[in-house]
Every structure is written in C-alpha cells, then in structure tokens.
Design an enzyme around this catalytic site. Structure first.
Site, PDB file in Angstrom:
ATOM      1  N   HIS A 124       0.837  -1.208   0.000  1.00 49.66           N
ATOM      2  CA  HIS A 124       0.000   0.000   0.000  1.00 49.66           C
ATOM      3  C   HIS A 124       0.866   1.251   0.000  1.00 49.66           C
ATOM      4  CE1 HIS A 124      -3.177  -2.589   2.175  1.00 49.66           C
ATOM      5  NE2 HIS A 124      -3.671  -2.318   0.972  1.00 49.66           N
ATOM      6  N   LYS A 147     -15.555  -8.297   3.887  1.00 50.31           N
ATOM      7  CA  LYS A 147     -14.337  -8.546   4.661  1.00 50.31           C
ATOM      8  C   LYS A 147     -14.621  -8.403   6.153  1.00 50.31           C
ATOM      9  CE  LYS A 147     -11.145  -6.920   1.101  1.00 50.31           C
ATOM     10  NZ  LYS A 147     -10.047  -5.991   0.792  1.00 50.31           N
ATOM     11  N   ARG A 181      -1.167  -6.308  -8.391  1.00 49.40           N
ATOM     12  CA  ARG A 181      -0.112  -7.240  -8.009  1.00 49.40           C
ATOM     13  C   ARG A 181       0.043  -8.352  -9.034  1.00 49.40           C
ATOM     14  NH1 ARG A 181      -2.791  -8.105  -2.285  1.00 49.40           N
ATOM     15  NH2 ARG A 181      -4.335  -8.635  -3.819  1.00 49.40           N
ATOM     16  N   SER A 217      -3.034  -7.769   2.486  1.00 50.49           N
ATOM     17  CA  SER A 217      -3.437  -7.591   3.881  1.00 50.49           C
ATOM     18  C   SER A 217      -4.023  -8.867   4.463  1.00 50.49           C
ATOM     19  CB  SER A 217      -4.462  -6.464   4.007  1.00 50.49           C
ATOM     20  OG  SER A 217      -3.895  -5.222   3.718  1.00 50.49           O
TER      21      SER A 217
END
Length: 167
Positions: A18, A42, A92, A130
C-alpha cells in the site's frame, strides 16, 4: 487547477505494498485522498478509527498533500465528493487485473469524468496482501517483511488480544 486522486481500500492493515502505491500515486496528483472504507465482504481485524489513525501515521512522511478520509459509499460518489478526477489502484497479479478491470468498467459507467490509473506493485512487494499478512500474524508468523515496524507492533498487540490460532 488542482489534480485530485483517490486511493481507496480497507487498509486492514496498511502494508508496504500500500505504501509503495501511496508514494508513487502522490507524485501523479496535487492531492491524494486515501479513502479508508468498510467492506461488507471482509472481516476487519482493526476498527475503522484504528485503520484511519494507522494510515495517517504511516503517510506522515510521504511528500505531497495527502488526506486520509473515511467513506462508506459508492467509490464514484466519494471521488466526486472529494473533487477527484483519478482513482489510483495497485495491481499485483493477473487476478488483480481481472477484478480491477471489471470495477474500472463499472465505475466508468457511473461517472465517465473520473479515470482509473493502475500502478503495478513493486516486484518485491507483489505477493503482499493484507489478508495474508493477517493470517500469518494470527498463526504467529513473522510479518516484519510486509509491514512497517509500527504496524508489526499493532498486529502483535491485536493478536495477543484476540488470541493466536494454532496454539
């Protein structure tokens, strides 16, 4: 005219990946708004207030105008409210691209005046997520390669509070 960009995420926790996108994104705009959001799909380890405080602390030394703002709305509504013309997203891997491409298309249908800019994660940071950082921490693994020392300490404190898995 001030160029405003929004970098949205849950930042639970904020990772070195991040931070890489924040540093690079801040160079592209005059003002970068870090939008810390809730995500119904989440289960956050940290509260919204804790995540906001952590992101504020972590970006304090990043050059440029950076604001950290909470939001719980459609991203495009948030971007409009902040005066943003750019959404900054980090990629990513191919799996990220497929999801982000679909989201960018939907967002464009909602508001064509806001562009999405994709930044490839630094090669050394590409595997960091994360979700995986939290999992490693919960099982007692070393996350110091993935987050700053302060975030590492916060994770250790939280895991001590909620209990380590596999013990």
């Amino acid at each position: 005219m001030t160029r405003v960009g929004v970098y949205p995420g849950t930042f639970d926790p904020v990772t070195l990946g991040h931070m890489d996108i924040i540093r690079r994104g801040a160079k592209l705009v005059d003002r970068l708004v870090i939008g810390v959001t809730t995500n119904p799909s989440k289960s956050p380890m940290f509260t919204l207030d804790e995540r906001m405080a952590t992101v504020r602390r972590e970006v304090a030394d990043v050059p440029g105008v950076i604001d950290v703002v909470a939001f719980d709305s459609l991203l495009m509504d948030f971007a409009t409210r902040e005066g943003a013309k750019v959404i900054v997203r980090g990629l990513r891997a191919v799996a990220d691209f497929e999801y982000e491409y679909q989201m960018a298309g939907m967002n464009q249908q909602i508001n064509r005046s806001v562009e999405t800019v994709f930044l490839m994660a630094d090669v050394g940071l590409q595997p960091i997520a994360s979700r995986l950082v939290k999992e490693i921490a919960l099982y007692g693994g070393d996350v110091s390669k993935f987050v700053t020392p302060s975030v590492c300490d916060e994770l250790a404190t939280r895991v001590a509070l909620i209990g380590r898995k596999g013990s």
